[in-house]
Design an enzyme around this catalytic site. Sequence first.
Site: not given
Lengths: 141, 130
Positions: B77-79, B82
């Site tokens: 998941l892309c930080v 997120c």
Amino acid sequence: MGDMSEGGTTKKFLYLNRKASYGTVYALESLEVVLIAAAFEQDVSLAFIDDGVYQIIKGQDTKGIGMKNFSPTFNALGDYDINKLYVEKESLDERGLTEDDLMPLVYEDEDDDWAEKPSIKIVNRAEMADLMQDQDVILSF
Amino acid sequence: MKFGILVNEGPYQHQASDSAYLFVKAALEKGHEVTRVFFYHDGVYNGTSYSVPPLDDRQITKQWSELAKEYDVDLVLCVAACQRRGMMDDGEAERHGKGANNVAEGFRISGLGQLIETGIQSDRLVTFGD
């Protein structure tokens, strides 16, 4: 699939921008990928088609919608050695726009005594198709 | 063949994550390699452990978790995506003074560099989204 150089693979990455800047988050988050990608020393191009051409319209003012105007960030791309920005002519035509409506994005050419050169190239739909055909990786936003 | 996958849409709202899941599952069952599934934009919501869909519907997050377990697929998941959307692992929750970890089993949060790396390392990068 790309060339080997300096201990890593260099591939041709095309960031395909298809949506306008503020109606959805795609344009902003696409630009964030491009900026991160600059650190990976890949062969990077950006393309603007459909409503994506609105992303680099000059004179953007977002005060009235309460959102951050991120269009000035496009000016920084030249400093990251990202200087191949292709804009599709048909997409401009369909929206009543011309090259004069776009931000004058430039880069300094280190192979030509740092002469300032335009980063934007207007291409037609067939040329855009050829450009896509020529890529290793296309990230479409 | 080595596939990298990019999922750009949230679950249920859009078919993209269903299609991505079915594609990845089929590719793995055929013996292909999936180097990584990278979730970006609203796609990060595929990894929320707080999703409780009706029991007679498909369980999208659970499906991904089970696939990750069975085939050791890297679900990232892309930080940055997120942070905008309220997805936190323990480290992120502590860093931002938030109370909970809502990242489902088999997923991890990491940076956009992982997407570029996936593009470099895969034979094909396949995007699911609008």
